[in-house]
Write a protein that holds these residues in place. Structure first.
Motif, short mmCIF file in Angstrom:
data_model
loop_
_atom_site.label_atom_id
_atom_site.label_comp_id
_atom_site.label_asym_id
_atom_site.label_seq_id
_atom_site.Cartn_x
_atom_site.Cartn_y
_atom_site.Cartn_z
N ARG A 38 0.84 -1.20 0.00
CA ARG A 38 0.00 0.00 0.00
C ARG A 38 0.87 1.24 0.00
O ARG A 38 2.03 1.21 0.42
N VAL A 48 2.32 -5.15 2.92
CA VAL A 48 1.14 -5.48 3.73
C VAL A 48 1.10 -6.98 4.03
O VAL A 48 1.05 -7.40 5.18
N SER A 63 1.44 -4.38 11.38
CA SER A 63 0.36 -3.41 11.47
C SER A 63 -1.00 -3.99 11.06
O SER A 63 -2.04 -3.42 11.41
N VAL A 64 -1.00 -5.10 10.33
CA VAL A 64 -2.26 -5.68 9.86
C VAL A 64 -2.49 -7.09 10.39
O VAL A 64 -3.56 -7.68 10.16
N PHE A 68 -6.05 -8.59 8.75
CA PHE A 68 -6.08 -8.85 7.31
C PHE A 68 -5.75 -10.31 7.04
O PHE A 68 -4.96 -10.92 7.77
N MET A 83 -9.88 -7.54 4.53
CA MET A 83 -9.47 -6.55 5.52
C MET A 83 -10.61 -6.32 6.50
O MET A 83 -11.68 -5.84 6.11
N LEU A 86 -11.06 -2.35 10.01
CA LEU A 86 -10.26 -1.32 9.35
C LEU A 86 -10.08 -0.09 10.24
O LEU A 86 -10.99 0.30 10.98
N LYS A 87 -8.91 0.51 10.12
CA LYS A 87 -8.56 1.70 10.88
C LYS A 87 -8.32 2.85 9.91
O LYS A 87 -8.01 2.64 8.73
N GLU A 89 -5.80 4.64 9.71
CA GLU A 89 -4.42 4.56 9.19
C GLU A 89 -4.24 3.50 8.11
O GLU A 89 -3.16 3.39 7.52
N ASP A 90 -5.28 2.72 7.82
CA ASP A 90 -5.22 1.79 6.69
C ASP A 90 -5.53 2.48 5.36
O ASP A 90 -5.41 1.87 4.30
N TYR A 94 -3.91 0.52 -2.55
CA TYR A 94 -3.41 -0.83 -2.38
C TYR A 94 -3.06 -1.42 -3.75
O TYR A 94 -3.83 -1.28 -4.71
#
Length: 124
Positions: A38, A48, A63-64, A68, A83, A86-87, A89-90, A94
């Motif tokens: 991403r 990712v 972070s995922v 994910f 995913m 989801l946040k 910051e995501d 992609y």
């Protein structure tokens, strides 16, 4: 010539789910690793998740991890990125990619072809 077509993505609220798809229209990637990266404006493309040729090995960025899931359907030459949770910051564009070998990789230059990118926007 490999051609990767991405679909999915969109705009959702934090906590929602999305699924990205990446289809190799020429069906030449069945023996190659696949990955998702991403990118946000002004930043480098970041790793990712990746998956090996038969789907038996998956690796995630911290972070995922736990949110994910990468998977692939070799019959349809499609790789998915589910995913969840989801946040904000995501939020990013992609990209899916095909590696030069049978394993996936978290190294950008190990990928020889990329999809067109798809925007994911998560709002609070």
């Amino acid at each position: 010539q490999v051609r990767l077509i991405q679909s999915g993505g969109g705009e959702v609220q934090a906590g929602a789910s999305l699924r990205l798809s990446c289809t190799d229209t020429n069906r030449t990637s069945s023996n190659n690793g696949m990955g998702w990266f991403r990118q946000t404006p002004g930043k480098a493309r970041e790793f990712v998740a990746h998956i090996n040729w038969n789907g038996g090995i998956t690796v995630y960025d911290d972070s995922v991890k736990g949110r994910f899931t990468i998977s692939r359907d070799r019959a349809s030459s499609t790789t998915f990125l589910q995913m969840n949770s989801l946040k904000v910051e995501d939020t990013a564009v992609y990209y899916c990619g095909i590696t030069r070998f049978s394993n996936g990789s978290d190294v950008l230059w190990d990928y020889r072809y990329w999809g067109q990118g798809t925007q994911v926007t998560v709002s609070s």
